[in-house]
Design a protein around this motif. Structure first.
Motif, PDB file in Angstrom:
ATOM      1  N   LYS A 171     -15.580  42.989  50.108  1.00 46.19           N
ATOM      2  CA  LYS A 171     -14.565  43.694  49.325  1.00 46.19           C
ATOM      3  C   LYS A 171     -14.782  45.191  49.485  1.00 46.19           C
ATOM      4  CE  LYS A 171     -11.783  43.934  45.580  1.00 46.19           C
ATOM      5  NZ  LYS A 171     -10.375  43.820  45.808  1.00 46.19           N
ATOM      6  N   ASN A 172     -13.720  45.914  49.783  1.00 46.12           N
ATOM      7  CA  ASN A 172     -13.821  47.366  49.870  1.00 46.12           C
ATOM      8  C   ASN A 172     -14.022  47.934  48.472  1.00 46.12           C
ATOM      9  OD1 ASN A 172     -13.470  47.539  52.630  1.00 46.12           O
ATOM     10  ND2 ASN A 172     -11.253  47.590  52.468  1.00 46.12           N
ATOM     11  N   ARG A 173     -15.025  48.774  48.319  1.00 44.49           N
ATOM     12  CA  ARG A 173     -15.323  49.359  47.019  1.00 44.49           C
ATOM     13  C   ARG A 173     -15.514  50.861  47.141  1.00 44.49           C
ATOM     14  NH1 ARG A 173     -16.098  46.283  42.909  1.00 44.49           N
ATOM     15  NH2 ARG A 173     -16.156  44.050  43.261  1.00 44.49           N
ATOM     16  N   ARG A 209      -8.625  53.491  51.912  1.00 49.41           N
ATOM     17  CA  ARG A 209      -9.478  53.314  53.088  1.00 49.41           C
ATOM     18  C   ARG A 209      -9.769  54.629  53.795  1.00 49.41           C
ATOM     19  NH1 ARG A 209      -7.595  48.021  56.503  1.00 49.41           N
ATOM     20  NH2 ARG A 209      -7.997  46.510  54.866  1.00 49.41           N
ATOM     21  N   TYR A 214      -8.251  51.150  46.126  1.00 50.23           N
ATOM     22  CA  TYR A 214      -9.197  51.762  47.056  1.00 50.23           C
ATOM     23  C   TYR A 214      -8.421  52.363  48.222  1.00 50.23           C
ATOM     24  CZ  TYR A 214     -12.802  51.817  50.708  1.00 50.23           C
ATOM     25  OH  TYR A 214     -13.657  52.168  51.721  1.00 50.23           O
ATOM     26  N   GLY A 217     -12.304  56.311  51.450  1.00 52.24           N
ATOM     27  CA  GLY A 217     -13.431  55.489  51.010  1.00 52.24           C
ATOM     28  C   GLY A 217     -13.711  55.567  49.526  1.00 52.24           C
ATOM     29  N   ARG A 231     -22.800  42.177  52.281  1.00 55.72           N
ATOM     30  CA  ARG A 231     -22.736  43.037  53.468  1.00 55.72           C
ATOM     31  C   ARG A 231     -23.978  42.856  54.341  1.00 55.72           C
ATOM     32  NH1 ARG A 231     -18.448  46.232  53.449  1.00 55.72           N
ATOM     33  NH2 ARG A 231     -17.404  46.578  51.468  1.00 55.72           N
TER      34      ARG A 231
END
Length: 89
Positions: A49-51, A63, A61, A66, A14
């Motif tokens: 990667k969304n975590r 969105r 996950y 979060g 990120r």
């Protein structure tokens, strides 16, 4: 909870993504794909990667919130998310 090394790796990606974001956009506008390939691989937004913000879990996950499904359920049961409750039928 996810391993700390995986969470740290994602944080590094990120950080690199933010660092090279402007340069990447400029190179794409120019069409200079050779210079684009020389940028670090981990600076690509595709590699992010969304975590879950609490556990670091990468799967299931949500969105909108979060968080992962496990944390979402616990928060809903405790009443920490307004308007969300466990359904039963």
């Amino acid at each position: 909870m996810a391993r700390l090394s995986i969470i740290a790796r994602d944080a590094k990606r990120r950080k690199l993504n933010e660092k090279f974001k402007k340069l990447r956009e400029e190179l794409k506008e120019k069409g200079d794909y050779d210079a684009l390939q020389k940028l670090p691989r981990n600076s690509s937004p595709v590699r992010l990667k969304n975590r879950c913000m609490f556990t670091g879990r990468g799967r299931s996950y949500y969105r909108k919130f979060g968080v992962s499904r496990l944390v979402l359920r616990e928060m809903a049961l405790r009443g920490e998310i307004p308007g969300l409750k466990k359904s039963s039928w």
